[in-house]
Design a protein around this motif. Sequence first.
Motif, mmCIF file in Angstrom:
data_model
loop_
_atom_site.group_PDB
_atom_site.id
_atom_site.type_symbol
_atom_site.label_atom_id
_atom_site.label_comp_id
_atom_site.label_asym_id
_atom_site.label_seq_id
_atom_site.Cartn_x
_atom_site.Cartn_y
_atom_site.Cartn_z
ATOM 1 N N MET A 1 -1.574 5.129 -0.042
ATOM 2 C CA MET A 1 -1.250 5.487 -1.405
ATOM 3 C C MET A 1 -1.871 4.462 -2.353
ATOM 4 S SD MET A 1 0.636 8.158 -0.956
ATOM 5 C CE MET A 1 1.231 8.368 -2.608
ATOM 6 N N ASP A 2 -2.193 4.945 -3.549
ATOM 7 C CA ASP A 2 -2.673 4.013 -4.558
ATOM 8 C C ASP A 2 -1.484 3.278 -5.189
ATOM 9 O OD1 ASP A 2 -1.505 5.838 -6.313
ATOM 10 O OD2 ASP A 2 -3.388 6.439 -7.233
ATOM 11 N N ALA A 3 -1.765 2.363 -6.106
ATOM 12 C CA ALA A 3 -0.706 1.540 -6.701
ATOM 13 C C ALA A 3 0.343 2.372 -7.433
ATOM 14 C CB ALA A 3 -1.311 0.515 -7.645
ATOM 15 N N SER A 4 -0.040 3.550 -7.917
ATOM 16 C CA SER A 4 0.922 4.394 -8.638
ATOM 17 C C SER A 4 1.677 5.355 -7.709
ATOM 18 C CB SER A 4 0.201 5.206 -9.718
ATOM 19 O OG SER A 4 -0.630 6.190 -9.116
ATOM 20 N N ASN A 5 1.389 5.291 -6.399
ATOM 21 C CA ASN A 5 1.999 6.195 -5.411
ATOM 22 C C ASN A 5 1.764 7.659 -5.735
ATOM 23 O OD1 ASN A 5 3.049 4.339 -3.586
ATOM 24 N ND2 ASN A 5 4.860 4.024 -4.840
ATOM 25 N N SER A 6 0.577 7.985 -6.269
ATOM 26 C CA SER A 6 0.306 9.362 -6.643
ATOM 27 C C SER A 6 -0.910 9.958 -5.950
ATOM 28 C CB SER A 6 0.133 9.469 -8.162
ATOM 29 O OG SER A 6 -0.946 8.658 -8.587
ATOM 30 N N GLU A 7 -1.739 9.146 -5.329
ATOM 31 C CA GLU A 7 -2.939 9.639 -4.658
ATOM 32 C C GLU A 7 -3.134 8.925 -3.325
ATOM 33 O OE1 GLU A 7 -5.023 12.055 -5.702
ATOM 34 O OE2 GLU A 7 -3.879 12.364 -7.542
ATOM 35 N N LEU A 8 -3.666 9.661 -2.352
ATOM 36 C CA LEU A 8 -4.025 9.035 -1.087
ATOM 37 C C LEU A 8 -5.285 8.205 -1.277
ATOM 38 C CD1 LEU A 8 -3.561 11.970 1.443
ATOM 39 C CD2 LEU A 8 -2.141 9.937 1.230
ATOM 40 N N VAL A 9 -5.276 6.993 -0.760
ATOM 41 C CA VAL A 9 -6.453 6.142 -0.810
ATOM 42 C C VAL A 9 -7.378 6.500 0.354
ATOM 43 C CG1 VAL A 9 -7.273 3.753 -0.698
ATOM 44 C CG2 VAL A 9 -5.190 4.308 -1.958
ATOM 45 N N VAL A 10 -6.786 6.752 1.494
ATOM 46 C CA VAL A 10 -7.520 7.227 2.667
ATOM 47 C C VAL A 10 -6.838 8.523 3.092
ATOM 48 C CG1 VAL A 10 -8.244 4.947 3.449
ATOM 49 C CG2 VAL A 10 -6.098 5.894 4.261
ATOM 50 N N GLY A 11 -7.417 9.257 3.983
ATOM 51 C CA GLY A 11 -6.763 10.449 4.474
ATOM 52 C C GLY A 11 -7.693 11.629 4.601
ATOM 53 N N HIS A 12 -8.803 11.591 3.924
ATOM 54 C CA HIS A 12 -9.714 12.723 3.981
ATOM 55 C C HIS A 12 -10.552 12.684 5.260
ATOM 56 C CE1 HIS A 12 -8.399 13.443 -0.089
ATOM 57 N NE2 HIS A 12 -8.618 12.160 -0.324
ATOM 58 N N THR A 13 -11.010 11.516 5.630
ATOM 59 C CA THR A 13 -11.769 11.347 6.868
ATOM 60 C C THR A 13 -11.229 10.194 7.691
ATOM 61 O OG1 THR A 13 -13.377 9.921 5.769
ATOM 62 C CG2 THR A 13 -13.891 12.287 5.857
#
Length: 120
Positions: free
Chosen positions: A1-13
């Motif tokens: 998660m990013d610092a705002s807990n709103s987007e995955l930082v990794v996870g696509h590949t």
Amino acid sequence: MDASNSELVVGHTDSGAESIARRLPSSHVVASFQAKPSELLFDVFEARASSSRPNIVYCGDHAPSEELAAALLGEIGFAPVDAGPLRIARLAESFGMLATAFAYGHEEGPKWVCHFCRSK
């Protein structure tokens, strides 16, 4: 998660679990808890004697470590579900985002996640 807990930082590949495994090559990583809000852990533990336990997935690449993780998850009060190799963490981490959106957007709050994933 990013610092705002709103987007995955990794996870696509890749997944956070795979990233940790690469950083600790002599360790055996087993991923779990991606779709379980921490607010539920005490309730699950208190109800661990119940025959109807919430499911929880785990995944990894080392069978003995997976067996240990499954036993620990069972002792906490979950019904462990082997989801396969560690690369499945990519999907579990993404599902965690969906579960979080539902958990905090549903009138039952985080407890909804356990109803959604209840074993029979």
